[in-house]
Scaffold this motif. Structure first.
Motif, PDB file in Angstrom:
ATOM      1  N   GLN A  65       0.829  -1.206   0.000  1.00 27.76           N
ATOM      2  CA  GLN A  65       0.000   0.000   0.000  1.00 27.76           C
ATOM      3  C   GLN A  65       0.871   1.266   0.000  1.00 27.76           C
ATOM      4  OE1 GLN A  65      -2.439   0.341   3.470  1.00 27.76           O
ATOM      5  NE2 GLN A  65      -4.027   1.392   2.360  1.00 27.76           N
ATOM      6  N   THR A  95      -6.097  -1.300  -1.540  1.00 27.63           N
ATOM      7  CA  THR A  95      -6.726   0.004  -1.337  1.00 27.63           C
ATOM      8  C   THR A  95      -6.340   0.513   0.059  1.00 27.63           C
ATOM      9  OG1 THR A  95      -8.713  -0.922  -0.316  1.00 27.63           O
ATOM     10  CG2 THR A  95      -8.720  -0.692  -2.730  1.00 27.63           C
ATOM     11  N   ASP A 122     -13.133  -4.766  -3.781  1.00 27.08           N
ATOM     12  CA  ASP A 122     -12.994  -3.405  -3.256  1.00 27.08           C
ATOM     13  C   ASP A 122     -14.327  -2.955  -2.687  1.00 27.08           C
ATOM     14  OD1 ASP A 122     -12.444  -0.782  -2.673  1.00 27.08           O
ATOM     15  OD2 ASP A 122     -11.911  -0.204  -4.718  1.00 27.08           O
TER      16      ASP A 122
END
Length: 149
Positions: A65, A95, A122
């Motif tokens: 990330q 994400t 997601d």
């Protein structure tokens, strides 16, 4: 004193085996639901992805990330064999919430690049697949000439 209270039998403590049994049952149900969700997410993949011809594979890439995509992606897509035989590589990025987004980059043997993005996991995004076609690897960064597949 109320005679009903005096006549009530004492409560038996809940056994450890019963608590563990309930916990195991909840774990099994949760795991089963996750497996079903994963299988149906793959089932929602567009036909163009499910029926794509096999290409030589580069090692999958996971992008931590907030980090840029490593050079391994360009190395794969621009490798000597990619231009002749074609190649595919899966890149997984996370994400902000930690949900995985999987992108499949495919350099096609006859020229051009396909990009399939699976955002079904997601929870705060589109939750859908996308498919784009680009004229070459250079267009991936700029997006110029890329069109929905």
């Amino acid at each position: 004193m109320d005679s009903r209270v005096a006549d009530a039998s004492p409560r038996r403590p809940v056994s450890l085996v019963a608590v563990l049994g309930v916990a195991l049952l909840l774990f099994a149900v949760g795991t089963g639901a996750w497996v079903v969700w994963q299988l149906t997410a793959d089932g929602r993949a567009p036909a163009a992805f499910r029926e794509r011809p096999a290409l030589p594979q580069c090692a999958p890439i996971t992008v931590p990330q907030g980090r840029p995509v490593p050079a391994a992606l360009q190395d794969c897509l621009l490798g000597a064999g990619a231009q002749h035989e074609g190649v595919e590589v899966q890149v997984t990025s996370l994400t902000t919430e930690g949900d995985p987004i999987r992108t499949y980059y495919r350099v096609l043997p006859g020229g051009g690049v396909e990009v399939f993005t699976d955002a079904t996991a997601d929870s705060f995004g589109s939750g859908e697949w996308s498919h784009d076609r680009c004229p070459d690897v250079a267009a991936l960064e700029s997006g110029e000439g890329c069109q929905p597949g």
